[in-house]
Design an enzyme around this catalytic site. Structure first.
Site, short mmCIF file in Angstrom:
data_model
loop_
_atom_site.label_atom_id
_atom_site.label_comp_id
_atom_site.label_asym_id
_atom_site.label_seq_id
_atom_site.Cartn_x
_atom_site.Cartn_y
_atom_site.Cartn_z
CB SER A 263 58.62 23.66 108.45
OG SER A 263 58.63 22.32 108.91
CE LYS A 264 59.82 22.61 100.56
NZ LYS A 264 60.49 23.88 100.83
NE ARG A 265 62.30 19.61 110.21
CZ ARG A 265 63.27 18.77 109.90
NH1 ARG A 265 63.01 17.49 109.78
NH2 ARG A 265 64.51 19.19 109.74
#
Ligand code: GLU
Length: 564
Positions: A263-265
């Site tokens: 994910s973007k995390r």
């Protein structure tokens, strides 16, 4: 004559988030491939019933662009330019926000049949109920309090009072037959009375998806395993509404190399780690507000706005991990390589076959060949695939495609090679020189840095200077001085012309070509790595080469290599 069986219909149903996440791209690809193999339809439906999150037409365009870039076409759904829908079977529109009447009708039918009911708890009351459940360490379930209100009163209050509509989940066992996971069983009573119409009157995802899959004749639902938890709800809703249950296939999760959900995390994680490693207490100037930076650094769950994160990454010299299809495009990967690689995330065509194109996938795709366990995204493998694909390209093809990429992402390279109007002779030489040593288009653009950097801004790598010029009592330096005289008299500045001159020069001195090429390379590029020296010199041309040699000699004389 038996009636012709209806065509297979698959769908990709993204929420309009603006970006096509790599996981969404894989879902789209598999649905596309299945429809192609079965000779059916692949449709695209925009699930935009979450009004708080809807971000306008832009949010759809990003997804359509991503699909187009990968080479995934759809038979039904919004046109790529959003002009008109493609709707050969007349099952549109394809934005859920435009299909309210269908959901309203389904909800009304369920309410009338007492298979659903109005509920009037406020968000605060529900939050309190959830808190209590948490304190008592039990899962929260709505307790059907609304059903204690007489039916007629419920209907009357719903006319004027804010309310949601809940599905009255039957106490039935649910068996989901999944093509990947086998039978997934849920005991009676496990499904709660979930909301099907929100307080704003919009359907929840559950109701919309069931109504639309039926109305659009969807025969196969291929989606991520994170939706498996929803599927029993959908099956019960299908039964209540008299809808067909499609064939389900839930795809394994894609995890990043760290093992976390991709994910973007991951981008935040990468930059945060770099900040900590560098012992950074303050953000570099011009990147992000110090207060924002401090909060973000201290809280590992906090996400920084994408632009600020990119500035911070650039200042630290770290590369952000690619997550969205657009990230891979910007990083200079070939679309067919990305499509090939993401097809391997959970699918294998069998044998040792790993490299294939979309046509192959459309022929061989098979739900039975999808794995159950998480698929790890291996950036190194993707890069190796891309490197191989670039190595196998013709110079011409590479020159064209790389130029198109540079026009968008590295226009300074196009300008430096005078290729604004099209593939120029200089561009051709540059591309051919860089192709064999480039892993991505971005990598090739970096390799062209020597041409982009102004002559008086070449920075000399200290180690390169020592090795190629100063070592052995300045052996390389002496070569460079003499070579300057030879080159000054050279008239043919084509790559073969320069190559021949360097060859003759080396032979005359009785040394190998490397002893000549490396000093020249350091003078022209500041380092010992560049495209072949004849191409490098030819690309720069006579005047720029001589100017760079002079500047390098002067820098060595002054013992200053930083160009000052
Ligand atoms: N809109 C859902 C999502 O973006 C799609 C779920 C489904 O395929 O049913 O995850």
């Amino acid at each position: 004559m038996p009636a012709a069986s209806p065509p297979a219909v698959t769908r990709f149903a993204p929420s309009p988030t603006g970006h096509l996440h790599i996981g969404g791209a894989r879902t789209a690809l598999f649905n596309w491939a299945l429809a192609r193999r079965l000779g059916g339809h692949f449709l695209l439906r925009i699930e935009d019933t979450d009004r708080a999150r809807d971000a306008g037409p832009e949010s759809v365009v990003g997804i359509l662009r991503g699909l187009e870039w990968l080479g995934i076409d759809w038979d039904e759904g919004p046109a790529p330019d959003l002009s008109a829908d493609r709707d050969p079977r007349g099952v549109g529109p394809f934005r859920q926000s435009e299909r309210r009447a269908l959901y309203d009708d389904a909800a009304r039918r369920l309410l009338e049949a007492d298979l659903a009911y109005h509920a009037f708890e406020t968000p605060d009351e529900l939050a309190a109920m959830r808190d209590l459940a948490k304190r008592e360490k039990r899962p929260f379930r709505y307790d059907r309090a609304a059903l204690r209100i007489p039916r007629a009163e419920r209907f009357a209050r719903a006319e004027s009072e804010p309310h949601v509509v809940r599905f009255r989940a039957p106490e039935e066992e649910v068996v989901v037959r999944d093509e990947v996971l086998g039978e997934v069983r849920l005991a009676p009573g496990e499904v709660d009375d979930f909301v099907i119409v929100k307080a704003d009157g919009f359907p929840t995802y559950h109701l919309a998806v069931v109504v639309d899959d039926e109305a659009m004749g969807v025969t196969h639902v291929v989606r991520g395993q994170e939706h498996l938890i929803n599927t029993p709800r959908h099956v019960l809703l299908q039964r209540a509404l008299g809808c067909r249950t499609p064939i389900y296939a839930h795809l394994p999760l894609i995890v990043s190399p760290s093992g976390a959900k991709m994910s973007k995390r991951d981008k935040d994680r990468t930059v945060r780690r770099a900040c900590r490693d560098a012992g950074l207490a303050e953000p570099p100037p011009g990147t992000v507000e110090p207060a924002v930076f401090a909060r973000w650094l201290a809280d590992k769950n906090r996400q920084m706005e994408q632009g600020a994160l990119a500035r911070l990454a650039a200042a630290l010299g770290v590369t952000l991990p690619e997550i969205d299809v657009e990230d891979f495009r910007a990083a200079g990967y070939l679309p067919r390589v990305v499509a090939n690689y993401i097809a391997l995330l959970g699918f294998s065509p069998g044998g040792d076959v790993e490299k294939f194109d979309l046509a192959f996938l459309a022929e061989r795709f098979d739900l039975a060949r999808i794995g159950k366990t998480g698929a790890r995204f291996d950036y190194k493998k993707l890069l190796a695939f891309n490197t191989d694909a670039i190595a196998a390209m013709s110079d011409e093809d590479f020159a064209e495609r790389w130029r198109a990429w540079c026009l968008e992402f590295a226009p300074e390279v196009v300008r430096a090679a005078g290729a604004e109007a099209g593939v120029s002779p200089t561009w051709r030489v540059l591309a051919a020189a860089l192709r064999p040593r480039s892993k991505t288009f971005a990598d090739a653009a970096r390799g062209a840095g020597f041409l982009v950097t102004p002559d008086d801004e070449i920075a000399y790598d200290r180690k390169a200077v020592d090795k190629a010029l100063l070592k052995n009592d300045g052996e390389g330096l002496a070569v460079l001085r003499d070579l300057r005289r030879t080159l000054a008299g050279l008239t043919d500045w084509s790559a073969p012309g320069v190559g021949a001159a360097l060859g003759a020069f080396a032979e005359g001195r009785g040394v190998g070509l490397g002893k000549v090429a490396q000093p020249l390379r350091v003078a022209l590029t500041g380092s010992t790595v560049s495209p072949p020296i004849d191409a490098t010199a030819a690309l720069l041309g006579r005047d720029r080469c001589l100017a760079r040699i002079d500047r390098c000699l002067a820098a060595v004389d002054r013992g200053r290599f930083d160009g000052s």
